[in-house]
Motif scaffolding. Structure first.
Motif, short mmCIF file in Angstrom:
data_model
loop_
_atom_site.label_atom_id
_atom_site.label_comp_id
_atom_site.label_asym_id
_atom_site.label_seq_id
_atom_site.Cartn_x
_atom_site.Cartn_y
_atom_site.Cartn_z
N MET A 1 32.08 36.26 32.60
CA MET A 1 33.16 34.91 33.00
C MET A 1 34.07 35.22 34.15
SD MET A 1 36.30 33.70 30.47
CE MET A 1 35.32 32.60 29.49
N ILE A 2 34.01 34.32 34.96
CA ILE A 2 34.74 34.38 36.14
C ILE A 2 36.23 34.16 35.93
CG2 ILE A 2 33.05 33.51 37.59
CD1 ILE A 2 34.42 31.21 37.97
N PRO A 3 37.02 34.97 36.79
CA PRO A 3 38.43 34.93 36.72
C PRO A 3 39.14 33.47 36.71
CG PRO A 3 37.96 36.29 38.28
CD PRO A 3 36.58 35.96 37.88
N ALA A 4 40.27 33.27 36.11
CA ALA A 4 40.94 32.09 36.17
C ALA A 4 41.14 31.63 37.71
CB ALA A 4 42.20 31.84 35.43
N TYR A 5 41.56 32.79 38.26
CA TYR A 5 42.07 32.41 39.64
C TYR A 5 40.66 33.14 40.61
CZ TYR A 5 43.60 32.53 44.53
OH TYR A 5 43.59 32.32 45.82
N PHE A 6 39.95 32.39 41.52
CA PHE A 6 38.76 32.98 42.16
C PHE A 6 39.08 32.50 43.61
CE2 PHE A 6 34.82 32.46 44.04
CZ PHE A 6 34.27 33.81 43.65
N ASP A 7 39.28 33.64 44.32
CA ASP A 7 39.24 33.49 45.89
C ASP A 7 37.94 33.75 46.52
OD1 ASP A 7 40.24 33.59 48.54
OD2 ASP A 7 41.64 35.09 48.42
N GLY A 8 37.48 32.52 46.70
CA GLY A 8 36.05 32.37 47.43
C GLY A 8 36.01 33.27 48.80
N LYS A 9 36.90 32.96 49.50
CA LYS A 9 37.15 33.60 50.96
C LYS A 9 37.04 35.04 50.77
CE LYS A 9 39.78 33.21 55.17
NZ LYS A 9 40.80 32.70 55.73
N ALA A 10 37.93 35.50 49.93
CA ALA A 10 37.98 37.06 49.87
C ALA A 10 36.82 37.68 49.20
CB ALA A 10 39.06 37.38 48.86
N THR A 11 36.10 36.92 48.19
CA THR A 11 34.93 37.29 47.75
C THR A 11 33.73 37.47 48.86
OG1 THR A 11 35.58 36.44 45.51
CG2 THR A 11 33.10 36.77 45.83
N LEU A 12 33.69 36.40 49.82
CA LEU A 12 32.77 36.40 50.67
C LEU A 12 33.00 37.52 51.65
CD1 LEU A 12 32.06 32.62 51.15
CD2 LEU A 12 30.56 34.35 50.32
N THR A 13 34.23 37.71 51.94
CA THR A 13 34.53 38.75 52.82
C THR A 13 34.21 40.17 52.44
OG1 THR A 13 36.36 37.56 53.60
CG2 THR A 13 36.52 39.72 54.28
N GLU A 14 34.38 40.41 51.20
CA GLU A 14 33.89 41.67 50.46
C GLU A 14 32.38 41.84 50.26
OE1 GLU A 14 34.64 44.31 46.27
OE2 GLU A 14 35.84 42.52 46.78
N LEU A 55 28.87 33.34 42.98
CA LEU A 55 29.52 34.51 44.00
C LEU A 55 30.02 35.63 43.26
CD1 LEU A 55 31.10 32.10 46.67
CD2 LEU A 55 29.01 33.48 47.15
N TYR A 56 30.75 35.36 42.13
CA TYR A 56 31.51 36.37 41.15
C TYR A 56 30.25 37.12 40.79
CZ TYR A 56 34.32 38.92 37.99
OH TYR A 56 34.81 39.67 37.22
N ASN A 57 29.30 36.63 40.27
CA ASN A 57 28.20 37.43 39.52
C ASN A 57 27.49 38.41 40.65
OD1 ASN A 57 28.69 36.64 37.02
ND2 ASN A 57 27.08 35.05 37.10
N LEU A 58 27.28 37.78 41.88
CA LEU A 58 26.68 38.70 42.87
C LEU A 58 27.49 39.90 43.31
CD1 LEU A 58 24.42 39.20 45.01
CD2 LEU A 58 25.75 37.45 46.36
N LEU A 59 28.91 39.54 43.25
CA LEU A 59 29.80 40.74 43.92
C LEU A 59 30.01 41.74 42.69
CD1 LEU A 59 32.24 41.39 45.70
CD2 LEU A 59 33.67 40.04 44.52
N GLU A 60 30.00 41.34 41.54
CA GLU A 60 29.96 42.42 40.53
C GLU A 60 28.75 43.21 40.59
OE1 GLU A 60 32.31 43.07 38.04
OE2 GLU A 60 33.47 41.80 39.84
N ALA A 61 27.59 42.71 40.80
CA ALA A 61 26.21 43.39 40.98
C ALA A 61 26.25 44.24 41.94
CB ALA A 61 25.08 42.44 40.94
N GLU A 62 26.91 43.80 43.12
CA GLU A 62 26.78 44.59 44.38
C GLU A 62 27.76 45.95 43.92
OE1 GLU A 62 25.02 44.74 47.21
OE2 GLU A 62 23.77 43.48 46.02
N ARG A 63 29.02 45.35 43.56
CA ARG A 63 29.93 46.74 43.25
C ARG A 63 29.48 47.61 42.35
NH1 ARG A 63 35.37 43.12 41.80
NH2 ARG A 63 36.18 42.83 43.90
N VAL A 64 28.40 47.28 41.48
CA VAL A 64 27.86 48.29 40.52
C VAL A 64 26.84 49.02 41.25
CG1 VAL A 64 26.51 48.60 38.61
CG2 VAL A 64 28.07 46.99 38.45
N SER A 65 26.09 48.30 42.17
CA SER A 65 25.15 48.94 42.88
C SER A 65 25.68 50.01 44.05
CB SER A 65 24.06 47.86 43.47
OG SER A 65 24.79 47.30 44.71
#
Length: 83
Positions: A1-14, A55-65
């Protein structure tokens, strides 16, 4: 589940900092690179829910990897050691 507040710009930057450039994000998620660019520059402030989820799922997967995902219990334990 994605957080209630999702910052797309910050996610893409990360994601970019983790080595995923816009074209690679497009290949993995199916989100068009033009749309990704619009989110990054701030023209689209609230992406659609399905795009946020991808985007959130991709970010979480990349953080894990990359080993940068920390659990809440790890954060609490590290704060207890510092204090």
């Amino acid at each position: 589940m994605i957080p209630a507040y999702f910052d797309g710009k910050a996610t893409l930057t990360e994601l970019n900092a983790l080595g995923l450039k816009d074209y690679k994000i497009e290949l993995i998620t199916g989100i068009r690179a033009g749309y990704i660019s619009q989110v990054k520059c701030g023209n689209i402030k609230n992406p659609r829910y399905d795009i946020c989820a991808k985007l959130y799922n991709l970010l979480e997967a990349e953080r894990v990897s990359h080993g940068t995902l920390q659990t809440e219990s790890h954060d609490v334990a590290s704060r207890a050691v510092i204090a």
